[in-house]
Motif scaffolding. Structure first.
Motif, PDB file in Angstrom:
ATOM      1  N   PHE A 142       0.855  -1.193   0.000  1.00 47.79           N
ATOM      2  CA  PHE A 142       0.000   0.000   0.000  1.00 47.79           C
ATOM      3  C   PHE A 142       0.878   1.226   0.000  1.00 47.79           C
ATOM      4  O   PHE A 142       1.798   1.337   0.800  1.00 47.79           O
ATOM      5  N   ARG A 168       1.377   5.417  -2.312  1.00 45.92           N
ATOM      6  CA  ARG A 168       0.781   6.434  -3.183  1.00 45.92           C
ATOM      7  C   ARG A 168       0.317   5.848  -4.502  1.00 45.92           C
ATOM      8  O   ARG A 168      -0.660   6.264  -5.070  1.00 45.92           O
ATOM      9  N   LEU A 169       1.059   4.857  -4.985  1.00 49.21           N
ATOM     10  CA  LEU A 169       0.683   4.225  -6.246  1.00 49.21           C
ATOM     11  C   LEU A 169      -0.022   2.895  -6.003  1.00 49.21           C
ATOM     12  O   LEU A 169      -0.026   2.020  -6.848  1.00 49.21           O
ATOM     13  N   SER A 170      -0.647   2.761  -4.856  1.00 50.69           N
ATOM     14  CA  SER A 170      -1.208   1.479  -4.466  1.00 50.69           C
ATOM     15  C   SER A 170      -2.332   1.031  -5.366  1.00 50.69           C
ATOM     16  O   SER A 170      -2.717  -0.122  -5.346  1.00 50.69           O
ATOM     17  N   GLY A 171      -2.882   1.942  -6.167  1.00 49.70           N
ATOM     18  CA  GLY A 171      -3.941   1.530  -7.051  1.00 49.70           C
ATOM     19  C   GLY A 171      -3.539   0.432  -7.994  1.00 49.70           C
ATOM     20  O   GLY A 171      -4.371  -0.344  -8.447  1.00 49.70           O
ATOM     21  N   TYR A 209      -8.116   1.683 -13.137  1.00 42.65           N
ATOM     22  CA  TYR A 209      -7.185   0.576 -13.244  1.00 42.65           C
ATOM     23  C   TYR A 209      -8.051  -0.683 -13.316  1.00 42.65           C
ATOM     24  O   TYR A 209      -9.005  -0.815 -12.548  1.00 42.65           O
ATOM     25  N   ARG A 260     -10.614  -0.329 -10.206  1.00 45.89           N
ATOM     26  CA  ARG A 260     -10.239   0.574  -9.117  1.00 45.89           C
ATOM     27  C   ARG A 260      -9.938   1.939  -9.722  1.00 45.89           C
ATOM     28  O   ARG A 260      -9.328   2.032 -10.780  1.00 45.89           O
ATOM     29  N   PRO A 319      -7.750   4.993  -8.668  1.00 41.66           N
ATOM     30  CA  PRO A 319      -6.770   5.293  -7.621  1.00 41.66           C
ATOM     31  C   PRO A 319      -6.912   6.689  -7.041  1.00 41.66           C
ATOM     32  O   PRO A 319      -7.491   7.584  -7.659  1.00 41.66           O
ATOM     33  N   ASN A 334      -9.790   4.567  -4.351  1.00 41.12           N
ATOM     34  CA  ASN A 334      -8.906   3.415  -4.320  1.00 41.12           C
ATOM     35  C   ASN A 334      -9.631   2.114  -3.963  1.00 41.12           C
ATOM     36  O   ASN A 334      -8.991   1.130  -3.659  1.00 41.12           O
TER      37      ASN A 334
END
Lengths: 116, 117
Positions: A96, A98-101, B32, B94, B96, B103
């Protein structure tokens, strides 16, 4: 081997008898989540945790509790199980940030729970 | 609210034929997109994802998926199906935090793929 381990894999219990499904991951992931899978409904999120001591409700939290006292463990607690909680449960984890998407979930093998 | 639709509960295909498992989504923002596969008595396994860039994404076991923004679709494809591809396939979406989303990962209801000899 990197994995998410759930126990028990199968459980039959009776209404009102408290139970805990354990989940443990060995990948040092910050994010962990519980899902239930029901025919025709896909996966629905119960609770999730973004890190130790940080938990939040998903889409179907009623009747469930969780805790995140350690990074690797995320148990699911059914204080007073009812028949409508009969389901297949999955624990999952991921990194998890900042770019966890873009991060991919690693799932456990599932726990099939029957409440009579 | 974001959502994912997998319009087919089951897809049947003969071994050696191409297969397509359909997925459409509804989100606010840039999504995403993910495909996961579930074999009997196993947890879900990651197949492939679309984040940005080339609309055709290649993944594990010879699977690929095409992101189509205008049709809001992300169909899973394989040129030549194998009996061992028989499984339950889930599409997920998702949006983000970086692009204004929450998210949250939302799954479709799943499509059972059956590949027969």
């Amino acid at each position: 081997e990197a994995q998410v381990t759930q126990n028990p894999r199968y459980l039959i219990t009776v209404t009102g008898k408290k139970l805990t499904v354990t989940c443990s991951q060995n990948m040092n992931h910050e994010y962990m989540s519980w899902y239930r899978q029901d025919p025709g409904l896909g996966l629905r999120q119960i609770y999730y945790s973004m890190n130790v001591e940080v938990t939040d409700k998903g889409d179907v939290p009623e009747g469930y509790k969780v805790s995140r006292k350690e990074k690797r463990n995320f148990p699911l607690i059914l204080e007073s199980p009812s028949p409508n909680q009969t389901s297949l449960y999955f624990c999952a984890s991921s990194l998890f940030g900042r770019l966890s998407g873009a991060n991919v979930l690693t799932f456990g093998a599932g726990s099939r729970l029957t409440v009579l | 609210a974001q959502s994912v639709a997998q319009p087919e509960d089951q897809v049947n295909v003969a071994e050696g034929n191409p297969l397509t498992v359909k997925c459409t989504y509804s989100v606010s923002g840039n999504p995403y997109l993910f495909w996961y596969v579930q074999y009997p008595n196993r947890g879900l396994q990651f197949l492939l994802k679309y984040i940005t860039g080339d609309n055709l994404v290649k993944g594990s076991y010879g699977f690929e998926a095409e992101f189509n923004k205008s049709q809001t679709s992300f169909h899973l494809k394989k040129p030549s199906a194998l009996v061992s591809d028989s499984a339950l396939y889930f599409c997920a979406v998702r949006v983000p935090i970086l692009t204004g989303g929450g998210n949250k990962l939302t799954f479709g209801t799943g499509t059972q793929l059956k590949v027969e000899l």
